[in-house]
Scaffold this motif. Structure first.
Motif, PDB file in Angstrom:
ATOM      1  N   SER A 232       0.840  -1.192   0.000  1.00 53.33           N
ATOM      2  CA  SER A 232       0.000   0.000   0.000  1.00 53.33           C
ATOM      3  C   SER A 232       0.873   1.238   0.000  1.00 53.33           C
ATOM      4  CB  SER A 232      -0.933   0.019   1.221  1.00 53.33           C
ATOM      5  OG  SER A 232      -0.174   0.083   2.416  1.00 53.33           O
ATOM      6  N   CYS A 233       0.370   2.299  -0.601  1.00 51.33           N
ATOM      7  CA  CYS A 233       1.075   3.577  -0.664  1.00 51.33           C
ATOM      8  C   CYS A 233       0.259   4.645   0.058  1.00 51.33           C
ATOM      9  CB  CYS A 233       1.309   4.005  -2.112  1.00 51.33           C
ATOM     10  SG  CYS A 233       2.319   2.862  -3.083  1.00 51.33           S
ATOM     11  N   TYR A 234       0.928   5.499   0.781  1.00 50.16           N
ATOM     12  CA  TYR A 234       0.253   6.557   1.526  1.00 50.16           C
ATOM     13  C   TYR A 234      -0.255   7.639   0.583  1.00 50.16           C
ATOM     14  CZ  TYR A 234      -0.327  10.615   4.610  1.00 50.16           C
ATOM     15  OH  TYR A 234      -0.829  11.699   5.264  1.00 50.16           O
ATOM     16  N   LEU A 235      -1.509   8.025   0.774  1.00 54.94           N
ATOM     17  CA  LEU A 235      -2.107   9.114  -0.006  1.00 54.94           C
ATOM     18  C   LEU A 235      -2.293  10.317   0.908  1.00 54.94           C
ATOM     19  CD1 LEU A 235      -3.381  10.131  -2.640  1.00 54.94           C
ATOM     20  CD2 LEU A 235      -5.571   9.232  -1.825  1.00 54.94           C
TER      21      LEU A 235
ATOM     22  N   ALA B  24       0.004   4.050   5.654  1.00 49.59           N
ATOM     23  CA  ALA B  24       0.264   2.950   4.720  1.00 49.59           C
ATOM     24  C   ALA B  24       0.034   1.599   5.372  1.00 49.59           C
ATOM     25  CB  ALA B  24       1.699   3.058   4.194  1.00 49.59           C
TER      26      ALA B  24
ATOM     27  N   GLY C 134       5.595  10.994   1.045  1.00 49.99           N
ATOM     28  CA  GLY C 134       5.163   9.700   0.505  1.00 49.99           C
ATOM     29  C   GLY C 134       5.770   8.556   1.280  1.00 49.99           C
TER      30      GLY C 134
ATOM     31  N   THR D 194       4.105   9.397 -11.894  1.00 42.99           N
ATOM     32  CA  THR D 194       4.337   9.407 -10.452  1.00 42.99           C
ATOM     33  C   THR D 194       5.080  10.673 -10.038  1.00 42.99           C
ATOM     34  OG1 THR D 194       4.345   6.989 -10.256  1.00 42.99           O
ATOM     35  CG2 THR D 194       5.532   8.214  -8.564  1.00 42.99           C
TER      36      THR D 194
ATOM     37  N   PHE E 109       3.005  12.846  -7.495  1.00 45.76           N
ATOM     38  CA  PHE E 109       3.463  12.741  -6.110  1.00 45.76           C
ATOM     39  C   PHE E 109       4.843  13.348  -5.863  1.00 45.76           C
ATOM     40  CE2 PHE E 109       0.413   9.252  -6.627  1.00 45.76           C
ATOM     41  CZ  PHE E 109      -0.434   9.503  -5.560  1.00 45.76           C
TER      42      PHE E 109
ATOM     43  N   TYR F 278       4.641   3.600  -5.924  1.00 39.95           N
ATOM     44  CA  TYR F 278       3.598   4.427  -6.538  1.00 39.95           C
ATOM     45  C   TYR F 278       3.516   4.136  -8.039  1.00 39.95           C
ATOM     46  CZ  TYR F 278       3.163   7.292  -2.302  1.00 39.95           C
ATOM     47  OH  TYR F 278       2.928   7.726  -1.020  1.00 39.95           O
TER      48      TYR F 278
ATOM     49  N   ASN G  61      -5.709   2.169  -3.300  1.00 42.89           N
ATOM     50  CA  ASN G  61      -4.695   2.501  -4.300  1.00 42.89           C
ATOM     51  C   ASN G  61      -4.586   4.021  -4.407  1.00 42.89           C
ATOM     52  OD1 ASN G  61      -3.852   3.249  -7.195  1.00 42.89           O
ATOM     53  ND2 ASN G  61      -3.386   1.071  -7.148  1.00 42.89           N
ATOM     54  N   PRO G  62      -3.363   4.581  -4.360  1.00 39.31           N
ATOM     55  CA  PRO G  62      -3.230   6.051  -4.326  1.00 39.31           C
ATOM     56  C   PRO G  62      -3.730   6.750  -5.582  1.00 39.31           C
ATOM     57  CG  PRO G  62      -1.098   5.022  -4.714  1.00 39.31           C
ATOM     58  CD  PRO G  62      -2.049   3.914  -4.378  1.00 39.31           C
ATOM     59  N   TRP G  63      -3.970   5.987  -6.658  1.00 39.95           N
ATOM     60  CA  TRP G  63      -4.439   6.584  -7.900  1.00 39.95           C
ATOM     61  C   TRP G  63      -5.967   6.542  -8.027  1.00 39.95           C
ATOM     62  CZ3 TRP G  63      -0.904   9.080 -10.872  1.00 39.95           C
ATOM     63  CH2 TRP G  63       0.434   8.800 -10.632  1.00 39.95           C
TER      64      TRP G  63
END
Length: 489
Positions: free
Chosen positions: A91-94, A166, A273, A415, A419, A429, A474-476
């Motif tokens: 997982s990616c931090y948003l 995350a 991020g 990306t 970001f 990302y 998902n960060p997107w």
């Protein structure tokens, strides 16, 4: 970094790559031998089997020793064989919307700080304009204040928001409990408080007392692959284990408030991020995992003084701390890349590409022939590329030197645009972008490549175990339909 960065390849790195390739050869040779024995055994009649049994009964010591050797050999093989490492999910931090820094706000904020002179403000504006960053990159809470609050407490707050954000998503998506995690690896280059970030995670999630924890600092933007490699090695030792890798960077205490040009560039590129990755060596997790780790190749050219000093945290003449970037950074990155892919090539390239590359290399080394260096076509080895979004120039040079197509660097460019440079987490990302676009199919091979201070170039190769869909969080999400965007030159 120029197109001719391959001619001076050192043969020892080719040898190293072939060593990695040939290492499992003994195991592969056993397969046809076992097949031959089985085929021969299947042709024996019952009378043949009976006569063989009577013959063996007359030699009990020989039979005992034979079977003992089989048992010992099998045990040694089972204990020493490389265990598969699966990427269950990541997982990616948003960052929240209020942390966004549009270009005009960034420049206005820099003016109001009063830390930069006119020449530096002009320089910051030009760098930002050419950076490839869009209007939605985010800075930490402390940098939105006037004056900024680069305190240890604010830096810890940024670390907690990113890392816990995350990890919360990762635990929710995988249904893995924190106490089930046996290995924890955290990498953050510039912020290394006491207690450590890994201890902060253990305290927050009440992990078990025997968790094997590691905290990697000062290793730059390529530390994410180093952390994966360390977790992989630990998973070869601990059976039936989960490993979590957390990759991030901390901006709060690492903004530069001086006027030295080489130290101002990071202010324009680095943004908030982080990513959390769950790895497993449990065979039962293969069916639910997204990827399998195929190779991790690490290159360190820090023995060279210029490479060692090209990315350096230091103080300027006024005693203000920042990260200085050398003008030779791109050429040094090219040398590190050359070394890394020379080792990686024999592991991933088809034999036709290896032969063309090797013959050209030997011809130039032995005969000093004026032969144009052959650049291997890595598009034949990989379906997707996640090139560290360190800056527009880095992506441009790798696209040119590796002869990639625009779609191969799309994830990296987007990306960077959305970001910014999130340091070691940028490659995640980028992978999330590829998944959000629905491009990752079963059997696809992915190459993650990152550069870092020291100087290092590290690669990770993954195999998709299924048609990968983006995970929740998902960060997107909510913006993937707007990408790719057209970038100005």
């Amino acid at each position: 970094m120029s197109r001719d960065f391959l001619p001076s390849v050192n043969l020892k790195y080719v040898k190293l790559g072939y060593h990695y390739l040939i290492t499992p050869l003994f195991t592969l040779c056993l397969i046809p031998l076992m097949a031959f024995i089985i085929v021969q055994a299947s042709t024996l009649s019952l009378d043949d089997v009976h006569r063989l049994w009577l013959h063996l009964e007359q030699k009990p010591v020989t039979v005992t020793v034979f079977f003992a050797l089989i048992v010992v050999g099998s045990t040694i093989y089972i204990m020493s064989r490389t265990r598969s490492v699966y990427l269950v999910d990541y997982s990616c931090y948003l960052p929240p919307p209020h942390l966004k820094v549009e270009h005009h706000r960034f420049m206005e904020h820099c003016k109001l700080m009063g830390a930069f002179d006119g020449s530096s403000l002009e320089f910051l504006g030009k760098i930002l304009e050419r950076s490839g960053l869009g209007e939605e990159t985010c800075a930490p809470e402390a940098m939105h204040c006037l004056p900024p609050r680069p305190t240890t407490a604010a830096a810890r707050q940024e670390a907690e928001q990113v890392i816990f954000g995350a990890l919360d998503t990762l635990f929710a998506n995988t249904n893995v409990k924190p106490r089930d995690v046996g290995i924890l690896v955290v990498n953050c280059s510039l912020f290394n408080p006491t207690p450590s970030l890994s201890a902060m995670i253990i305290n927050k999630y009440k992990m078990r007392s025997n968790v094997k924890s590691f905290n990697l600092g000062g290793m730059g933007c390529s530390a994410g692959v180093i952390a994966i490699d360390l977790a992989k090695d630990m998973l070869q030792v601990l059976r039936n284990s989960y490993a979590i890798v957390v990759s991030t960077e901390n901006i709060t205490q690492n903004w530069y408030f001086g006027n030295k040009k080489s130290m101002l560039i990071p202010n324009c590129l680095f943004r908030v991020g982080g990513a959390a990755i769950l790895l497993s060596n449990k065979s039962a997790d293969q069916s639910r995992s997204k990827y399998k780790l195929v190779h991790a190749v690490r290159t360190h050219i820090g023995a060279d003084d210029k490479a060692f000093n090209c990315v350096r945290q230091e103080q300027d003449d006024d005693g203000k701390t920042g990260v200085s970037l050398s003008k030779e950074l791109m050429s040094i990155a090219g040398h590190a890349l050359k070394t890394n892919i020379t080792t990686l090539g024999p592991l991933v390239l088809p034999i036709s590409e290896q032969l063309l590359f090797f013959v050209t290399l030997v011809a130039k080394r032995l005969f000093n022939a004026k032969i144009k260096p052959y650049i291997p076509d890595f598009k034949l080895a990989f379906d997707h590329f996640c090139i560290h979004a360190g800056g527009r120039a880095v992506i441009d040079e790798l696209e040119k030197n590796l002869q990639l197509l625009p779609i191969h660097v799309e994830a990296s460019r987007m990306t960077l645009h959305r970001f910014g440079n999130t340091s070691s987490s940028s490659i995640w990302y980028e992978l999330a972008y590829t998944e959000a676009k629905g491009r990752m199919r079963k059997g696809d091979r992915l190459w993650q490549i990152a550069f870092g201070s020291g100087f290092k170039c590290n690669s990770a190769v993954w195999l998709a175990l299924k048609n990968v869909k983006p995970s929740a969080g998902n960060p997107w999400e909510g913006c993937i339909h707007r990408y790719p965007v057209k970038l100005t030159l």
